[in-house]
Design an enzyme around this catalytic site. Structure first.
Site, short mmCIF file in Angstrom:
data_model
loop_
_atom_site.label_atom_id
_atom_site.label_comp_id
_atom_site.label_asym_id
_atom_site.label_seq_id
_atom_site.Cartn_x
_atom_site.Cartn_y
_atom_site.Cartn_z
N CYS A 1 -35.75 -3.80 -50.05
CA CYS A 1 -35.73 -3.83 -51.60
C CYS A 1 -34.67 -5.32 -51.49
O CYS A 1 -34.37 -6.63 -52.31
CB CYS A 1 -36.21 -3.78 -52.01
SG CYS A 1 -37.10 -2.16 -52.13
N ASP A 2 -33.59 -4.73 -51.78
CA ASP A 2 -32.62 -5.46 -52.68
C ASP A 2 -31.74 -5.61 -51.36
O ASP A 2 -30.09 -6.59 -51.70
CB ASP A 2 -31.85 -4.69 -53.65
CG ASP A 2 -32.84 -4.30 -54.51
OD1 ASP A 2 -33.55 -5.48 -54.44
OD2 ASP A 2 -32.87 -3.26 -54.82
N CYS B 1 -32.80 0.70 -53.16
CA CYS B 1 -33.63 0.65 -52.23
C CYS B 1 -33.02 -1.02 -51.56
O CYS B 1 -33.32 -1.62 -51.74
CB CYS B 1 -35.00 -0.17 -52.73
SG CYS B 1 -35.76 0.09 -50.89
#
Ligand code: NAP
Length: 310
Positions: free
Chosen positions: A135-136, A132
């Site tokens: 997300c990261d 992701c």
């Protein structure tokens, strides 16, 4: 107490089913699962959901659908379904160790990220290997570093484009020489100065497990068999999804990949159990199609419950 309907999942399908079931006064219980809001909460801007010409942030969209469902009486409950008994009536569900009884169930459990299946991938997950970018991607370890995205679909293109904000260069590793992604996404990727496609190549290893961080990938060209190392600080795997249906295995019919194939609208092989969204759809898998399927499942559940009472 027996619930009229329990909806399993809070992605687009589950929450849309919740809006419809709640407006039909069924007071649905909606189980969040491990990822409240579903996969869309991990995406950045959703550009193709009708009604939002300027795009809408995935997390914000899901929050609004949940608010809409709750406004009509849906009860969203944090919890993961651990077991089901669909052979008895009412159905019995085990949620975080507690029993829940339901006259009808809507399965909207979505799909999770497919993994490459490498031992090094598992060992380096969250240590540079991720599924992701939203997300990261902004983590310091990836800033101004070369990054690798694996895959050739819309997800891989979206991840690659997003990562251009952070990485020094984004290598898009695809096993063929043509992207599967929609034309608009493919064009954006291929025209982007920071994205370098690596065609006909698969990742056979991720380095360096000994250092507990990602330093490179080992690639194999599928046409020539030649192997080479490509230095990078992060590997973003975006090679599709697998349906989250393991908890229902043996309880109802599903295909060899685990997709629950709806018959007649949203019906499953068990009367009173309905299915919607990515766990039932290997073809379209869009936010709007999942929402449509959620609507169908709630209407089918409402009619099923009405027939039980008559
Ligand atoms: P996808 O379309 O199934 O693409 C998966 C990609 O990964 C394909 O290019 C596939 O290669 C590759 N792949 C699969 N298994 C692999 C493996 N073991 N090793 C290496 N590569 C592998 O999945 P997706 O990109 O997640 O998209 C899913 C659905 O969501 C699609 O319908 C897509 O349109 C939609 N989506 C839309 C948007 C958007 O509109 N903005 C964004 C994200 C997703 P091959 O091409 O060779 O099969």
């Amino acid at each position: 107490m027996t619930e009229k309907v329990v909806i399993v999942g809070t992605g687009c399908a589950g929450l849309t089913a919740a809006v419809y079931a709640a407006r039909a006064n069924l007071e649905p219980v909606v189980l969040t699962g491990a990822l409240p809001g579903g996969l869309l909460t991990t995406t950045s801007v959703v550009e193709n959901f009708p009604g939002f010409p300027e795009g809408v942030e995935g997390f914000g969209l899901m929050t609004r659908i949940q608010q809409q469902a709750e406004k009509f009486g849906a009860r969203v409950r944090f919890g993961t379904l651990e077991a089901v008994d669909l052979s008895r009536r009412p159905f019995l569900l085990t949620v975080d160790g507690e029993s829940l009884s339901a006259q009808s169930v809507i399965i909207a459990t979505g799909a999770g990220h497919r993994h490459l299946g490498l031992a090094s991938e598992a060992k380096l997950e969250k240590k540079g290997v991720t599924y992701c970018a939203t997300c990261d991607g902004a983590l310091p370890v990836f800033r101004n570093q070369p990054l690798v995205v694996v895959g050739g679909g819309d997800s891989a293109c979206e991840e690659a484009l997003f990562l251009t904000r952070f990485g020094s260069v984004v290598h898009l590793v695809h096993r063929r020489d043509q992207l599967r992604a929609s034309r608009i996404m493919a064009q954006r990727v291929l025209q982007h100065p920071k994205i370098r496609p690596v065609w006909d190549s698969v990742v056979v290893d991720i380095l360096d497990v000994a250092q507990e961080k990602v330093t490179a990938v080992r690639l194999r060209n599928v046409k020539t068999g030649a192997e080479a190392e490509l230095a990078c600080a992060g590997v973003f795997v975006a090679i599709g999804h697998v349906p989250n249906t393991a908890v229902f295995r043996g309880a109802l019919a599903m295909d060899e990949s685990g997709y629950i194939q709806p018959q007649r609208g949203s019906e499953t092989s068990v009367p009173g159990v309905f299915v919607a969204g990515d766990c039932a759809d290997r073809v379209y898998r869009q936010a709007i199609t999942a929402a449509g399927m959620g609507c169908m499942a709630a209407i089918d559940a409402e009619r099923y419950l009405a027939a039980l009472e008559s």
